[in-house]
Write an enzyme that holds these catalytic residues in place. Structure first.
Site, PDB file in Angstrom:
ATOM      1  N   GLU A 329     -11.478 -17.127  -0.248  1.00  0.00           N
ATOM      2  CA  GLU A 329     -11.071 -15.720  -0.217  1.00  0.00           C
ATOM      3  C   GLU A 329      -9.607 -15.476  -0.607  1.00  0.00           C
ATOM      4  O   GLU A 329      -8.792 -15.047   0.220  1.00  0.00           O
ATOM      5  CB  GLU A 329     -11.365 -15.139   1.167  1.00  0.00           C
ATOM      6  N   GLU A 453     -20.652 -17.037   1.050  1.00  0.00           N
ATOM      7  CA  GLU A 453     -20.776 -16.552   2.417  1.00  0.00           C
ATOM      8  C   GLU A 453     -21.506 -15.219   2.409  1.00  0.00           C
ATOM      9  O   GLU A 453     -21.206 -14.351   1.577  1.00  0.00           O
ATOM     10  CB  GLU A 453     -19.410 -16.342   3.076  1.00  0.00           C
TER      11      GLU A 453
END
Length: 504
Positions: A329, A453
């Site tokens: 991320e 995810e």
């Protein structure tokens, strides 16, 4: 001796056998019955003892049943059997321990009567099925796939396999919008995240409650074939004292450092036929939310590369390393603006090429590149790691293009209540948004997209609606993904296990 991880489940509706390690059927109902309206899958019958259970195949305790001679991974229409010696840890007594305090963070014949002779490590193919069904969502005990989809015909470009494939010739690639084994056989990835190496414990969470074999039994019994394993950078550089381990349950881990335990976990995964994606999650323990770039002041790019060298020295010869996720991320970066301090697209190319250049082992690894958050600007808000719209104008170009995988992270209302969750057309408005953020990539670039995810708590009604819609989208568009997560102690999403770390 060797160990098996394949069984058959019995469809509770038509009583057909289902090869549970087939990546084509992941729930205890066959492809004719994948639409369930009540949100809970029926019980399944264990093939050996007849016990009723909520997962397919064997009972969770492998000690109840004999093992056979192969470990397997599966590709579309094929099962590849990996024969090799397996270390069995000593059996351990059961101990009851109360749950720890919450630690939040965002088919095979029976075995032969005589032992098999030692065989060289290789992969044996076996026919499995002539039809493909849509892979199921990553929470098989709770989430139905959505509207029923008829089976699709077998891809003619994924031919039958004959003869052994030596392990040193096993290779995964990304092209034609999918993952492939040796550029011939489509590979469907059904993965989960097991976090902990990126935290202060510096070990996978849950080892305070059960031994690590328990968690591998859970993954195998539920048809998973890959684990995304987050870690923090300083751990790879300096190692650490391992914490959060019940040594009564995990006697063979007593006194070991974190990296020694990591090697055991990766090898145990190999023994079970599970692939590993190594995820650089943060620079320090529990610092993932603050680490929005691929580097920081204390960890310049040269230090990042040094850490990858350490990873390579640990795992370059480990057959089951699928690849590496370059940075979790990178929400504070830009995409394709040529700013040397922030351009994640350019940085990911440098790091990927460096990893591939180091040795023959690491040159085989897939490179997973996540998206940004707000660069480039989007019409709809993105979650951290989701924004891959920049690929439209500035795709990633690495020296081994068939090793590139784009890997967005996608979440629902339980993580952040985006405006499009409040739209009167929700959830029918979502597929076009996902298409805009990352869904265009397979058809326009030829690279695979693997969602790194996604997840949430279906006890929340809106999140349940979102998860059903996203599971349907994945089944139709891009079936490869890692569910977040197995751990129950993910504060905003929960996990596949309940708080006792036992109950699915």
């Amino acid at each position: 001796h060797t160990q098996t991880i394949m069984a058959e489940a019995v469809c509770n509706m038509c009583l057909q056998n289902i090869p549970t390690r087939s990546l084509m059927t992941h729930v205890p109902v066959c492809y004719r019955h994948t639409s369930l309206s009540d949100g809970v899958l029926p019980l399944c019958t264990c093939n050996h003892c007849g016990g009723r259970q909520t997962h397919p195949g064997d009972c969770l305790s492998p000690s109840n049943h004999p093992v056979s001679s192969t470990t397997t991974i599966s590709a579309r229409g094929q099962t590849f059997s990996l024969e090799k010696n397996v270390h069995h840890p000593p059996s351990q007594p059961e101990h009851h321990h109360p749950p720890p305090p919450s630690q939040l963070e965002p088919h095979h014949p029976p075995p032969p009567s005589q032992p098999l002779p030692a065989l060289p490590a290789h992969i044996q193919p076996a026919p499995l099925t002539s039809q493909l069904v849509h892979p199921q969502p990553r929470h098989p005990a709770q989430i139905p796939v959505g509207p029923h989809h008829p089976p699709l015909p077998m891809r003619t470009d994924s031919p039958p396999h004959h003869g052994p494939i030596p392990l040193d010739k096993l290779e995964f690639t990304s092209n034609k919008g999918r993952l492939w084994i040796n550029d011939k056989y489509i590979f469907n990835l059904k993965g989960l995240n097991w976090f902990g190496f990126e935290t202060a414990n510096a070990t996978p969470h849950g080892l305070w409650a059960k031994d690590y074999n328990h968690f591998f039994n859970f993954m195998v019994s539920n048809g998973f074939n890959a684990i995304r394993l987050p870690f923090y950078l300083d751990l790879i550089l300096n190692d650490s004292v391992a914490g959060g381990i019940n040594t009564h349950e995990n006697r063979d881990l007593a006194g070991l450092s974190s990296l020694a335990i990591m090697k055991i976990i990766v090898q145990k995964a190999a023994d079970c036929g599970l692939l590993i994606l190594l995820d650089l999650h943060s620079f320090r323990p529990d610092s993932n939310q603050a680490d929005g770039s691929w580097y920081d002041a204390a960890h310049p790019e040269q230090i990042i590369l040094k850490a990858w060298d350490n990873i390579i020295s640990m795992f370059a010869n480990q057959w089951n390393i699928l690849g590496v996720d370059l940075k979790n991320e990178p929400h504070a970066t830009t995409w394709g603006d040529n700013n040397p301090k922030s351009d994640w697209a350019a940085a990911s190319e440098r790091i990927a090429n460096y990893i591939h250049s180091r040795c023959a082992g690491s040159s085989k690894w897939l490179i997973f590149v996540e998206g940004t958050c707000s660069s480039p600007s989007t019409h709809h808000g993105c979650f951290w790691g989701e924004n891959l719209e920049g690929v439209k104008r500035r795709p990633i170009r690495i020296n081994q293009p068939n090793k590139l995988v784009y890997s967005p992270h996608v979440y629902g209302p339980c993580v952040a209540d985006q405006s499009y969750f409040k739209d009167r057309h929700f959830p029918e408005n979502m597929p076009s948004i996902w298409d805009s953020h990352f869904g265009f990539i397979p058809s326009t670039t030829g690279h695979a997209v693997v969602v790194g995810e996604w997840g949430g708590k279906i006890t929340d009604k809106k999140t349940e609606i979102w998860m059903r819609k996203f599971a349907e989208y994945l089944a139709r568009r891009m079936p490869d993904q890692f569910f977040w997560c197995m751990n129950p102690n993910s504060g905003d999403t929960g996990g596949l296990l309940k708080d006792d770390w036992i109950t699915p």
